[in-house]
Structure formats: structure tokens, C-alpha cells
Design an enzyme around this catalytic site. Structure first.
Site, PDB file in Angstrom:
ATOM      1  N   VAL A 108       0.860  -1.175   0.000  1.00 51.83           N
ATOM      2  CA  VAL A 108       0.000   0.000   0.000  1.00 51.83           C
ATOM      3  C   VAL A 108       0.901   1.232   0.000  1.00 51.83           C
ATOM      4  O   VAL A 108       1.886   1.284   0.744  1.00 51.83           O
ATOM      5  CB  VAL A 108      -0.921   0.038   1.235  1.00 51.83           C
ATOM      6  CG1 VAL A 108      -1.889   1.219   1.150  1.00 51.83           C
ATOM      7  CG2 VAL A 108      -1.676  -1.271   1.395  1.00 51.83           C
ATOM      8  N   CYS A 109       0.585   2.191  -0.849  1.00 50.05           N
ATOM      9  CA  CYS A 109       1.261   3.486  -0.849  1.00 50.05           C
ATOM     10  C   CYS A 109       2.778   3.294  -0.999  1.00 50.05           C
ATOM     11  O   CYS A 109       3.233   2.599  -1.907  1.00 50.05           O
ATOM     12  CB  CYS A 109       0.871   4.230   0.429  1.00 50.05           C
ATOM     13  SG  CYS A 109       1.250   5.976   0.481  1.00 50.05           S
ATOM     14  N   THR A 110       3.572   3.880  -0.112  1.00 48.03           N
ATOM     15  CA  THR A 110       5.029   3.798  -0.236  1.00 48.03           C
ATOM     16  C   THR A 110       5.590   2.455   0.202  1.00 48.03           C
ATOM     17  O   THR A 110       6.814   2.265   0.168  1.00 48.03           O
ATOM     18  CB  THR A 110       5.714   4.922   0.563  1.00 48.03           C
ATOM     19  OG1 THR A 110       5.261   4.882   1.927  1.00 48.03           O
ATOM     20  CG2 THR A 110       5.387   6.281  -0.041  1.00 48.03           C
ATOM     21  N   GLY A 111       4.731   1.515   0.560  1.00 45.58           N
ATOM     22  CA  GLY A 111       5.222   0.151   0.770  1.00 45.58           C
ATOM     23  C   GLY A 111       5.882  -0.390  -0.486  1.00 45.58           C
ATOM     24  O   GLY A 111       6.795  -1.217  -0.414  1.00 45.58           O
ATOM     25  N   THR A 128       2.221   3.448  -6.724  1.00 46.87           N
ATOM     26  CA  THR A 128       2.492   3.945  -5.374  1.00 46.87           C
ATOM     27  C   THR A 128       1.726   5.247  -5.226  1.00 46.87           C
ATOM     28  O   THR A 128       1.000   5.656  -6.143  1.00 46.87           O
ATOM     29  CB  THR A 128       4.008   4.150  -5.149  1.00 46.87           C
ATOM     30  OG1 THR A 128       4.248   4.403  -3.756  1.00 46.87           O
ATOM     31  CG2 THR A 128       4.564   5.284  -5.984  1.00 46.87           C
TER      32      THR A 128
END
Length: 197
Positions: A108-111, A128
Site C-alpha cells: 500500500v502506498c510507499t510500501g 504507489t
């Protein structure tokens, strides 16, 4: 009784709260009320205890990495804490080991930046948070960065855009693991209305 499918959600200091609890709500509702076979959802962290997320929410960790049961799926949230994880050789090695064991990875996102730092997105399409698309591309020029997409399902790895997009990705996981009817049942159960494009 069949062995439970085990979903881990990685929790860490300065994780973005909704990156964790958005997918948890979808996957947890599925596990508790809809899944056709046993499913368990666990909070996995560096070690057991608690972590403090980016806006102050404290979360308990069910298992540290060393004691975690075998996982079938791992969801890796984003947040400010990913900057540290991108440089953590042990963490990156653990992610590579999971991928080598056939664990379905989702971010998720910056993962996704952490997955890229672990060299798991080479030659793959990925997304991202839109503000970090350039950083994702800079980490590995072979990544086909699709910043306009809510999530990208590339088979072995799923990535999602910023924060709330992790909920949409979690529905995709349910659909893949248990079918579209299960995903629709979860959507009804948590009264989630998909975003208007």
C-alpha cells in the site's frame, strides 16, 4: 479441518494508519464472515509488542518476524517508516525470502518503495502514492510505474496507490483468493462504496 490461509499485515513504527487498518477491515471481515475456508489475519512486526503509527495510533503485534507462522499473503503498508525499512538489509532479505517461498506480496502506498528496494519489482508494472512515483522510478528504472492506477495486480505482487487505494487492493485480494461473490459480500458487509472514476 483445512489449514487456515494466513494473511500477515506488516506493522511498523510510523506506518500510515489507514494503510494498515483499511486492508485489515476488508480482509478481517472476509475472514470472520464470508470466507469459504478458514482464514486468519495477523499483525506481523519486527518483534512482538506495540508500534506507534504515523499519527499516533498504537497497534499490537501478534508475531515478530522470527516467530511468525508460515504466511500465504503479506500486505506491506507505507508511511514515513518505510524510509528506514528501505535501508534495512534484514527486512529486505525477509521480503525476498517470502517471495522465494511463493508468498503473495501486496503493498500500500510507499510500501512499494520497500519492495523496490528489495529488488522485487524489477521489470514489473507497479504503482504507489502519486507524490512518490518519481522516487519509485528512481529506485529501479525497469519498473513500469503506473501512478494513475488505484492498484496494479501483476500476479505474484500487487501494489496500490496512496492510502485509501489499499482498500481497493484488499478487495482484489479477496476476489483472487475467494472469488468475486466473496468480494461483493464483503463490500456489502462493510458498506463500502467504490470511488467514482
Amino acid at each position: 479441518m483445512a489449514a487456515a490461509l494466513t494473511v500477515g499485515i506488516f506493522v511498523f513504527e510510523d506506518a500510515e494508519e489507514l494503510d494498515v487498518v483499511g486492508p485489515w477491515e476488508v480482509l478481517g471481515f472476509w475472514a470472520a464472515h464470508v470466507a469459504a475456508a478458514p482464514v486468519r489475519v495477523l499483525a506481523i512486526g519486527r518483534e512482538e509488542g506495540t508500534v506507534r503509527c504515523a499519527k499516533g495510533l498504537r497497534l499490537g503485534v501478534d508475531h515478530g518476524v522470527a516467530s511468525a507462522p508460515a504466511l500465504d499473503v503479506l500486505v506491506h503498508p507505507g508511511g514515513d517508516g518505510t524510509a528506514v525499512l528501505q535501508r534495512d538489509a534484514a527486512h529486505l532479505g525477509w521480503l525476498r525470502e517470502l517471495r522465494d517461498r511463493g508468498v503473495l506480496l501486496a503493498s500500500v502506498c510507499t510500501g512499494s518503495l520497500v519492495l523496490a528496494a528489495a529488488e522485487l519489482l524489477k521489470g514489473r508494472p507497479a504503482t504507489t502514492h502519486r507524490d512518490f512515483a518519481g522516487e519509485l522510478a528512481a529506485l529501479d528504472a525497469t519498473i513500469d510505474v503506473r501512478a494513475a492506477e488505484r492498484y496494479v495486480d501483476d500476479g505474484e505482487i500487487l501494489t496500490s496507490a496512496g492510502v485509501s487505494a489499499g482498500i481497493d487492493m484488499a478487495f482484489r485480494l479477496v476476489e483472487r483468493l475467494d472469488g468475486p461473490e466473496a468480494a461483493a459480500a464483503v463490500r456489502r458487509g462493510i458498506q463500502y462504496e467504490p470511488p467514482v472514476s
